[in-house]
Design an enzyme around this catalytic site. Structure first.
Site, mmCIF file in Angstrom:
data_model
loop_
_atom_site.group_PDB
_atom_site.id
_atom_site.type_symbol
_atom_site.label_atom_id
_atom_site.label_comp_id
_atom_site.label_asym_id
_atom_site.label_seq_id
_atom_site.Cartn_x
_atom_site.Cartn_y
_atom_site.Cartn_z
ATOM 1 N N LYS A 150 18.565 -6.856 -33.065
ATOM 2 C CA LYS A 150 19.044 -7.829 -33.674
ATOM 3 C C LYS A 150 18.287 -9.025 -33.765
ATOM 4 C CE LYS A 150 23.815 -9.964 -33.428
ATOM 5 N NZ LYS A 150 25.055 -10.018 -32.702
ATOM 6 N N CYS A 188 25.189 -6.452 -36.649
ATOM 7 C CA CYS A 188 26.141 -7.414 -36.838
ATOM 8 C C CYS A 188 25.905 -8.677 -37.660
ATOM 9 C CB CYS A 188 26.882 -7.985 -35.524
ATOM 10 S SG CYS A 188 28.406 -8.668 -35.766
ATOM 11 N N GLU A 244 28.708 -2.038 -32.467
ATOM 12 C CA GLU A 244 27.564 -2.887 -31.742
ATOM 13 C C GLU A 244 27.957 -3.091 -30.058
ATOM 14 O OE1 GLU A 244 27.868 -7.124 -32.770
ATOM 15 O OE2 GLU A 244 25.917 -7.556 -31.700
#
Ligand SMILES: NC(=O)NCCC(=O)O
EC number: 3.5.1.6
Length: 319
Positions: A131, A168, A54
């Site tokens: 994300k 994540c 990430e």
């Protein structure tokens, strides 16, 4: 009855080569050089799809709550220097490249996003994904920097299989994994940055469970090492101010739909994990367990649509 559908994936975990005080351009350039060398090795190992950690072009400065210089690391997903760099790598090695960056969206008011750019093995940009869930835990002060993703759950058809990227903190949300899988993903990559005190006990379980629950492969990638920042910050917990995030524990691994998994990479060293997958296992496990067939999605959809209404009253039955 089907021939094997073999694909080799490469997971990269790496330390930041320069200190966070170094000029932004030098830090980005040092990371490009480091990744270029690792990708060369991946190419020798016959990797078809590679994924980096990430926000791989920067230190994980989201703990500091400072805007500068950290927002300077944000780049265009379409024509930033990192995307151009990854396009060259992808074409040279005929490898699909997943490049998670901090994105600056020039066409939409310079909004920043936590984005993964997916580049085809031809070198063309297949698209990007963002994300969806922003952490509000510990020093992960990420809402200071970027917005919750607005692109849903795209799946990318590559020459080697259908892939998706759950960035994540999205790995704590089973519905996030589910939507990529419902949209057809055979491999879901989970590029992450997380620290030992917070999540190490969850790490071996979450991506593995997602592979089982969704009849797909999952690839969990974590940063490694410690990163120190020029100015002290507090964690809002009454403890002393400090200059580091804690220990990124690496331990990247691949999990399969039958519940098996690879060993993890090192807790403290850079690494490239090369794993060969047979994508036929996704349908084989689906045929055994039928989670997609037995999932009562229409019932959940109906109930969830009610549950998110402000005047919702949960059906709790009392004497
Ligand atoms: N980068 C990120 O979302 N970290 C949050 C902490 C965690 O998910 O373990």
């Amino acid at each position: 009855m089907r021939r094997p559908q073999l694909v080799r994936v490469g997971l990269v975990q790496n330390k930041t080569p320069l200190p966070a005080e170094a000029p932004v351009v030098e830090q980005v350039s040092a990371l490009h050089r480091r990744i270029e060398a690792i990708v060369e090795v991946a190419a020798m190992c016959g990797v078809n799809i590679i994924c980096f950690q990430e926000a791989w072009t920067m230190p994980f400065a989201f703990c500091t709550r400072e805007k500068l210089p950290w927002t300077e690391f944000a780049e265009s997903a379409e024509d930033g220097i990192t995307t151009r760099f990854c396009q060259k790598l992808a074409k040279k090695h005929s490898m699909v490249v997943i490049s998670p960056i901090l994105e600056r969206d020039r066409d939409h008011g310079d909004v920043l996003w936590n984005t993964a750019v997916v580049i085809s093995n031809s070198g063309a940009i297949l698209g990007k994904t963002r994300k969806n869930h922003i952490p509000r835990v510990g020093d992960f002060n990420e809402s200071t920097y970027y917005m919750e993703g607005n692109l849903g759950h795209p799946v990318f058809q590559t020459q080697f299989g259908r892939i998706a990227v759950n960035i994540c903190y999205g790995r704590h949300h089973p519905l996030n994994w589910l939507m990529y899988s419902i949209n057809g993903a055979e491999i879901i990559f989970n590029p992450s940055a997380t620290i030992g005190t917070l999540s190490e006990s969850l790490w071996p379980i979450e991506a593995r469970n997602a592979a089982i629950a969704n009849h797909c492969f999952t690839c969990a990638i974590n940063r490694v090492g410690e990163e120190h920042f020029p100015n002290e910050f507090t964690s809002g917990d009454g403890k002393k101010a400090h200059q580091d995030f804690g220990y990124f524990y690496g331990s990247s691994y691949v999990a399969a739909p039958d519940g098996s998994r690879t060993p993890g990479l090192s807790r403290n060293r850079d690494g490239l994990l090369v794993t060969e997958l047979d994508l036929n296992l996704c349908r084989q496990m689906n045929d055994v367990w039928n989670f997609k067939m037995t999932g009562r999605y229409e019932m959940y959809a109906r109930e969830l649509a009610e549950a998110v209404k402000p005047n919702y009253s949960p059906p709790i039955l009392k004497e």
